[in-house]
Write an enzyme that holds these catalytic residues in place. Structure first.
Site, PDB file in Angstrom:
ATOM      1  N   ASP A  58      43.742  33.611  41.827  1.00 51.72           N
ATOM      2  CA  ASP A  58      43.778  34.478  42.845  1.00 51.72           C
ATOM      3  C   ASP A  58      43.506  33.783  44.494  1.00 51.72           C
ATOM      4  OD1 ASP A  58      43.730  36.561  44.657  1.00 51.72           O
ATOM      5  OD2 ASP A  58      42.841  38.075  43.193  1.00 51.72           O
ATOM      6  N   HIS A  59      44.375  33.588  45.166  1.00 49.27           N
ATOM      7  CA  HIS A  59      44.217  32.907  46.395  1.00 49.27           C
ATOM      8  C   HIS A  59      42.895  33.762  47.355  1.00 49.27           C
ATOM      9  CE1 HIS A  59      43.963  29.732  49.349  1.00 49.27           C
ATOM     10  NE2 HIS A  59      45.301  29.677  49.432  1.00 49.27           N
ATOM     11  N   ARG A  60      42.820  35.114  46.806  1.00 44.09           N
ATOM     12  CA  ARG A  60      42.221  35.967  47.682  1.00 44.09           C
ATOM     13  C   ARG A  60      40.605  35.463  47.530  1.00 44.09           C
ATOM     14  NH1 ARG A  60      43.831  41.685  45.630  1.00 44.09           N
ATOM     15  NH2 ARG A  60      43.406  40.527  43.803  1.00 44.09           N
TER      16      ARG A  60
END
Lengths: 448, 382
Positions: free
Chosen positions: A418-420
């Site tokens: 999850d790049h967040r």
């Protein structure tokens, strides 16, 4: 000509609804009494419904994969020899039928219950069953804030669900993990609860499809049970998680010889010493260094939830679809113990005998396609987790080592995350760390 | 002061007279008249066919949840055939076939599973208790009746039934202990069908037989082939004779298998294999008893076929009578629930009865008041 309707009866003790698995008659069919007309699945069992009357099928109100409620009209007959119903509320009656309606999408049904704080005497315990109290604790919802819609203000599961959904409450209530709408019991899993099944829309907006039948013969198969659940989960993952993947390779030559050497002795203790067992250890060790991959993003509160326990899920292919049982506290367990536990869990999962509890509480997932094949993959994050590691097939390859070409065992690895929550550099470092532990079993021993 | 073994009567026997291949042990074959044998088969078959029909009725919402009794017919009918109509018959909830044999009309039992108190009313002329759904509580009723018979100097005996799951209940111990201490004329028959809902026998007990529990109460115990109606009858007959002579209770374990679900809301596929079910279906009591009757020339194939037709009619007629009765407005009156439990209604029930009566009256007056009232009384409930 009078029409006789048949409504879904309570097929068990306190059954609320059922899924239609098969419709065995067509409109216009002549049926005899006790002829099977439907097959439905309740929380408890798959049952066949025989016709209560002899007559002609006038109209069928349900179709395969519909979730219908007790009391919904399923079918009407004409020219029927009427059989009066025995129950206090007649199941078969002669009135204007109201068609069975499948449930509204989630938000619509739950929005109706009260979300305002209840009027309750201070100091009095909130009426709720132990199961609801447990659920409230898990969701970190304060029962005092909820107006129960049950008898004498008892808090019901629906109240908790709708409370968890109410946007006004979302900021004031800390939830352990975002509620993902997955209350439904998986009918494929043995020993589940008796929660009513909720129909989750697979996507928010169905996309219009071309008329495939114009170009050739087609067949439509309803998306049911586990398949439906997977579809819902994957849509959720795809919709909510901005995902990035990266790849690495681990030279597992040393580990492979170690594995082969100890395979037999582990087998004697009921364990199967597979590569996955070592991967579990390596991932648990790496997660302790890279906590962001053992977390979830709580969008409602704007917080990253770091989990200080390491429960790793393993993707298991079954004849009914993908199931992810979870091995708890991997960091505290030895290789031999994990080998046994993994073996038992995998067998149970394949046999469809895994209990619901084993499917919950995961913090990270490993998927190993090695036994099947493939040189690499881009796995999907198992929502609401933040990362997943995929293992492809390890093969012997010629590689350059110390200026010479040698034959080594190479395991292709992939991570999706999850790049967040994390960035590519961290993910690459995390994956390299996992790979290095697999490359050097001694290091694995030292670190875990 | 040495350790010396204590001699206990521990010879627990297994009795089989008619095996699964319909081979008969001539030495042990009980003496039963042709009429008796026909009667036994009739009620086994009636229960079997009615059970099948009732499953359909349940699926159609015409009766409520009920337990099928397939695989229990030989124990129920075999044991009930060994007592007289004035003796006491205290069933659990799988003695469907035995109750039919005792004279319960099928339509009455349909009323019971349809949710009507009227279905619990025993027919005139027999000393029967109704179905008992709470697990093992009927054993205490049976012991109480047995003790009463003994005190009254009455020669009647009590025949009661329970399942393997019940044997783990405290009630089971209390009932057998009191019955043995007071030498009450009670015959305890276990329908050991190897499952307590989904809990297998191996998780129910650690010992080899359930019959050996008798040893600890100092009473005779025997295990019989529960699919062998002749063995069940013979063992029960012995126990009845003993009880009538004042020699106290007996524990009989009939070993069988519940070939269907626990109740209509259960799915046995989740906890056992079809192979196992298949194996036990091949040991079915009706198959071997039918062959026995054919071998003895008591009932040939054409007689059996006409019996099937007769039974089909009987069931059809009972369902019709049941649905007719169930449509009776007076039967739907919920106040009835207060009327049949006590000979004289206790004060607290009288109060509740009045409350319900007022509630019903207010409900017909208007829906608004009803809700306030129900909330109020629920709130008061401690």
């Amino acid at each position: 000509m009078k029409s006789t309707e048949f409504r879904l009866p309570d097929l068990g003790e306190g059954i609320h609804e059922a899924e239609v698995l098969d419709v065995k008659v067509k409109e216009g069919d002549q049926v005899v009494e006790d002829q099977p007309i439907f097959e439905v699945e309740t929380d408890k069992a798959v049952v066949e419904i025989p016709s209560p009357v002899a007559g002609v099928v006038e109209k069928i109100y349900v179709k395969v994969a519909d979730i219908i409620k007790v009391g919904d009209v399923m079918i009407t007959f004409v020219d029927s020899a009427i059989v009066s119903a025995a129950g206090r509320q007649p199941i078969v009656s002669q009135s204007e039928p109201t068609p069975a309606s499948t449930q509204q999408p989630h938000g619509a049904t739950t929005a109706t219950t009260a979300t305002t704080a209840p009027d309750r005497s201070p100091g009095c315990p909130v009426p709720a069953t132990p199961a609801i109290r447990k659920l409230a604790r898990e969701l970190r919802i304060d029962l005092n804030l909820i107006a129960g819609s049950g008898p004498s203000g008892r808090v019901l599961k629906e109240d908790l669900v709708s409370f968890g959904h109410a946007p006004a409450q979302a900021t004031s209530v800390k939830q352990q993990a975002p509620y993902n709408g997955q209350w439904q019991r998986d009918p494929d899993v043995h020993g589940g609860t008796t929660e009513p099944i909720r129909v989750e829309p697979i996507t928010a907006q169905p996309v219009e499809l071309p008329d495939f039948a114009r170009y050739g013969p087609i067949e439509r198969i309803p998306l049911r049970s586990l398949r439906r659940k997977i579809a819902v989960n994957m849509t959720q993952s795809w919709t909510h998680i901005p995902r990035v993947s990266s790849f690495d390779e681990a030279d597992i030559t040393l580990l492979e010889s170690l594995r082969q050497k100890h395979e037999t002795s582990i087998l004697k203790n009921g364990g199967k010493l597979t590569l996955t067992v070592f991967a579990l250890k390596a991932v648990a060790a790496a997660l302790k260094l890279f906590g962001q991959f053992n977390s979830s993003l709580d969008v409602a509160t704007g917080e990253i939830v770091l989990k200080r326990y390491y429960n790793i899920g393993l993707a298991v292919a079954t004849s009914r679809g993908l199931i992810v049982p979870v091995i708890r506290n991997v960091d505290t367990k030895g290789v031999s113990e994990l080998a046994s536990e993994l073996n038992v869990i995998a067998q149970k999962t394949r046999a469809g005998k895994i209990d619901l509890e084993t499917l919950q509480g995961g913090t990270f997932t490993i998927t190993n396609l090695g036994p099947i094949g493939g040189t690499g993959m881009v796995p999907m994050v198992n929502f609401p987790e933040s990362a997943i590691i995929g293992m492809a097939r390890s093969v012997q390859k010629p590689v350059v080592r110390n200026g010479n070409i040698e034959i080594r065992w190479i395991l292709p690895l992939a991570i999706s995350f999850d790049h967040r929550i994390a960035d590519g550099a961290e993910a690459a470092m995390f994956l390299r760390h996992v790979a290095s532990l697999l490359e050097d079993p001694l290091q694995l021993l030292v670190e875990v | 002061m040495p350790r010396t073994p204590i001699q206990l009567p521990t010879n627990i026997e297994y009795l089989s007279i008619l095996d699964e291949n319909a081979q008969i042990d001539k030495q042990l074959e009980p003496i039963l008249s042709t009429a008796d044998l026909k009667r036994m088969y009739h009620f086994m078959l009636l229960a079997r066919r009615a059970d099948e029909r009732m499953l359909k009725l349940q699926r159609q919402g015409r009766i409520g949840t009920f337990p099928q009794s397939l695989g229990h017919e030989a124990i129920s009918v075999g044991a009930a055939s060994a007592i007289g109509s004035s003796d006491w018959h205290v069933p659990a909830y799988r003695e469907f076939s035995g109750m039919l044999l005792r004279g319960w009309p099928l339509e009455t039992l349909l009323l019971y599973w349809g949710g009507f108190e009227e279905g619990a009313r025993p027919p005139d002329g027999v000393n029967d208790l109704p179905y008992c759904v709470p697990v093992a509580s009927q054993l205490l009723h049976a012991t109480g009746i047995g003790m009463a018979m003994k005190i009254a100097g009455d020669k009647k005996v009590v025949l009661t039934f329970f399942g393997d799951g019940s044997s783990s209940e405290g009630d089971f111990h209390e009932a057998l202990n009191f019955a043995s201490v007071f030498q009450a004329p009670v015959i305890f028959v276990c329908q050991n069908n190897q499952f307590a809902i989904s809990v297998p026998l191996s998780r129910q007990m650690h010992c080899a037989t359930l019959a050996q529990r008798a040893v600890s109460y100092g009473i005779p115990g025997i295990r019989v082939d529960g699919n062998d109606i002749l063995a069940v009858y013979a063992a029960t007959k012995e126990a009845v004779d003993r009880a009538r002579q004042g020699l106290g209770p007996t524990l009989i374990e009939g070993l069988t298998y519940r070939t269907t679900a626990h109740t209509t809301s259960d799915d046995p596929k989740k906890y056992r294999s079809p192979e196992e079910e298949q194996l036990w279906s091949s040991r079915d009591a009706l198959i071997r008893f039918r062959r026995y009757l054919a071998d003895r020339g008591i009932m040939d194939e054409s007689a059996r076929i006409s019996l099937e037709a007769e039974i089909e009619q009987e069931i059809k007629e009972a369902v019709r009578k049941f649905e007719e009765a169930a449509g009776d407005k007076e039967l739907l009156n919920p106040l009835h629930m207060f009327d049949y439990l006590y000979a004289e209604t206790p004060e607290f029930l009288e109060r509740q009865r009045n409350e319900l009566q007022q509630f019903l009256a207010s409900r017909s007056a208007g829906p608004g008041r009803m809700e306030a009232k129900s909330g109020e009384s629920a709130g008061r409930d401690p």
